[in-house]
Write an enzyme that holds these catalytic residues in place. Structure first.
Site, PDB file in Angstrom:
ATOM      1  N   SER A 267      20.672  40.043  17.185  1.00  0.00           N
ATOM      2  CA  SER A 267      21.354  39.325  18.260  1.00  0.00           C
ATOM      3  C   SER A 267      20.748  37.944  18.514  1.00  0.00           C
ATOM      4  CB  SER A 267      21.235  40.146  19.541  1.00  0.00           C
ATOM      5  OG  SER A 267      19.855  40.305  19.832  1.00  0.00           O
ATOM      6  N   GLY A 268      19.698  37.590  17.771  1.00  0.00           N
ATOM      7  CA  GLY A 268      19.032  36.304  18.001  1.00  0.00           C
ATOM      8  C   GLY A 268      18.018  36.362  19.127  1.00  0.00           C
ATOM      9  N   LEU A 269      17.756  37.580  19.636  1.00  0.00           N
ATOM     10  CA  LEU A 269      16.830  37.700  20.768  1.00  0.00           C
ATOM     11  C   LEU A 269      15.427  38.150  20.327  1.00  0.00           C
ATOM     12  CD1 LEU A 269      19.229  39.275  23.434  1.00  0.00           C
ATOM     13  CD2 LEU A 269      18.703  36.871  23.037  1.00  0.00           C
ATOM     14  N   GLY A 270      15.195  38.120  19.049  1.00  0.00           N
ATOM     15  CA  GLY A 270      13.827  38.371  18.562  1.00  0.00           C
ATOM     16  C   GLY A 270      13.436  39.835  18.516  1.00  0.00           C
ATOM     17  N   SER A 271      14.410  40.732  18.276  1.00  0.00           N
ATOM     18  CA  SER A 271      14.044  42.155  18.242  1.00  0.00           C
ATOM     19  C   SER A 271      13.042  42.437  17.110  1.00  0.00           C
ATOM     20  CB  SER A 271      15.277  43.050  18.124  1.00  0.00           C
ATOM     21  OG  SER A 271      15.961  42.776  16.936  1.00  0.00           O
ATOM     22  N   SER A 272      13.227  41.828  15.955  1.00  0.00           N
ATOM     23  CA  SER A 272      12.288  42.082  14.851  1.00  0.00           C
ATOM     24  C   SER A 272      10.913  41.504  15.164  1.00  0.00           C
ATOM     25  CB  SER A 272      12.775  41.442  13.547  1.00  0.00           C
ATOM     26  OG  SER A 272      14.092  41.787  13.299  1.00  0.00           O
ATOM     27  N   ALA A 273      10.892  40.301  15.725  1.00  0.00           N
ATOM     28  CA  ALA A 273       9.599  39.684  16.062  1.00  0.00           C
ATOM     29  C   ALA A 273       8.872  40.539  17.094  1.00  0.00           C
ATOM     30  CB  ALA A 273       9.814  38.273  16.605  1.00  0.00           C
TER      31      ALA A 273
ATOM     32  N   PRO B 182      18.708  44.140  22.101  1.00  0.00           N
ATOM     33  CA  PRO B 182      19.763  44.372  21.111  1.00  0.00           C
ATOM     34  C   PRO B 182      19.366  43.819  19.741  1.00  0.00           C
ATOM     35  CG  PRO B 182      20.461  42.716  22.711  1.00  0.00           C
ATOM     36  CD  PRO B 182      19.141  43.242  23.187  1.00  0.00           C
TER      37      PRO B 182
ATOM     38  N   ASP C 146       9.275  32.627  16.701  1.00  0.00           N
ATOM     39  CA  ASP C 146       9.608  33.907  17.348  1.00  0.00           C
ATOM     40  C   ASP C 146       8.349  34.729  17.610  1.00  0.00           C
ATOM     41  OD1 ASP C 146      12.122  32.956  16.809  1.00  0.00           O
ATOM     42  OD2 ASP C 146      12.859  34.759  15.820  1.00  0.00           O
TER      43      ASP C 146
END
Ligand code: MEV
Length: 306
Positions: free
Chosen positions: A82-88, A79, A129
């Protein structure tokens, strides 16, 4: 070329890591994939690249590719915001595919180049990240060199040791608030606060102490201690102004069934991690309230090229 990279959660120390304090993150089993091939026109998912939507991919190509145009196709189960590192994860997958096309694929270079991309898109950032989703497993980022050293990253006057640490099997649930958390805005908010307040700088240092104290509890699987450290870390993040009323409601709702819960990543919305033995109960509560949730496991592999 096709590469994929996992998502990540931050167990302890987000924001403080930007100021040289330690932080611990774990790669998790959600993934993004990036396929690239040579083409006659630079395209991302069939469209002309737009910095607003494709900032990280565009920057990676700009910095590390100077041959014929690329056709880039992405997919992801992570997602967004969301803080789950999607961009990284997308950045690391892109850099990995580029390095594979250049016959120069290695994890240290992927981590370093991906950090450069993130830094130039976001401004202030730490390498936590990008290094975690590159390495996989659990990563301790610190000023000190530890036994499981993977690589060292330097930028301006800062340097970070990236270390692999072995931890127990963690029984975690992720709950997402549905509120977009924009990491660079939260990093900026904390910067403004720390620049004018000695108290905020003390809060940052206290988060660093919590992270160091968590290392032995993470190794020993001491859930009680971990839960209490998560609660303390969450309180300090709230003081820094990166929590959100919906995040606090989620934490309150699951409190009875968890050892502890906290924001993961930039905050301002986004997701929480919940340490619990009662996963089904926690999932039921989150679902009943309309919050999306994930049961996650550690990803040991990190970035992969196919
Ligand atoms: C974001 O996942 C973690 C932050 O500490 C920012 C960073 O370290 O670059 C908030």
């Amino acid at each position: 070329m096709e590469s994929s990279a996992p998502a990540k959660i931050i167990l302890f120390g987000e924001h403080a890591v930007v100021y040289g304090e330690p932080a611990i993150a774990m790669a998790i089993d959600l993934r993004s994939t990036v396929k690239i091939k040579r083409s006659d026109k630079f395209l991302i998912n069939g469209e002309s690249p737009d910095s607003k939507f494709h900032g990280y991919i565009k920057k990676a190509v700009e910095l590390y590719w100077n041959e014929s145009p690329l056709n880039v196709v992405t997919s992801s189960t992570i997602p967004h915001a969301s803080g789950l590192g999607s961009s990284a994860s997308i950045t690391v997958s892109t850099v990995s595919s580029i390095l594979a096309l250049q016959n120069d694929w290695n994890k240290e270079k992927i981590a370093k180049n991906s950090f450069e991309v993130e830094y130039s898109v976001q401004g202030r950032a730490s390498p936590i990240d990008t290094s975690t989703v590159t390495a996989g497993g659990t990563v301790l980022v610190s000023k000190k060199d530890f036994a499981g050293r993977l690589w060292k990253i330097e930028k301006d006057n800062n340097s970070w040791f990236i270390n692999n640490i072995e931890i127990c099997d963690l029984s975690l649930i992720i709950g997402c608030s549905g509120i977009r958390g924009i990491t660079h805005e939260m990093v900026d908010k904390v910067r403004r606060y720390t620049e004018k307040s000695g108290f905020a700088r003390d809060v940052i240092a206290s988060i660093g102490n919590i992270t160091y104290s968590s290392i032995s509890a993470l190794k020993d699987g001491d859930y009680k201690t971990l839960g209490s450290l998560m609660k303390k870390n969450q309180n300090l993040l709230s003081i820094l102004g990166v929590s959100h009323p919906n995040i606090q409601s989620m934490i309150n709702e699951v409190e009875k069934y968890s050892y502890g819960a906290k924001i993961t990543g930039g905050g301002g919305g986004g997701c929480i991690i919940i340490l619990t033995d009662e996963k089904d109960e926690v999932l039921k509560i989150l679902r009943n309230r309309g919050w999306s949730s994930y049961k996650v496991k550690m990803d040991k592999e990190g970035v992969k090229n196919y």
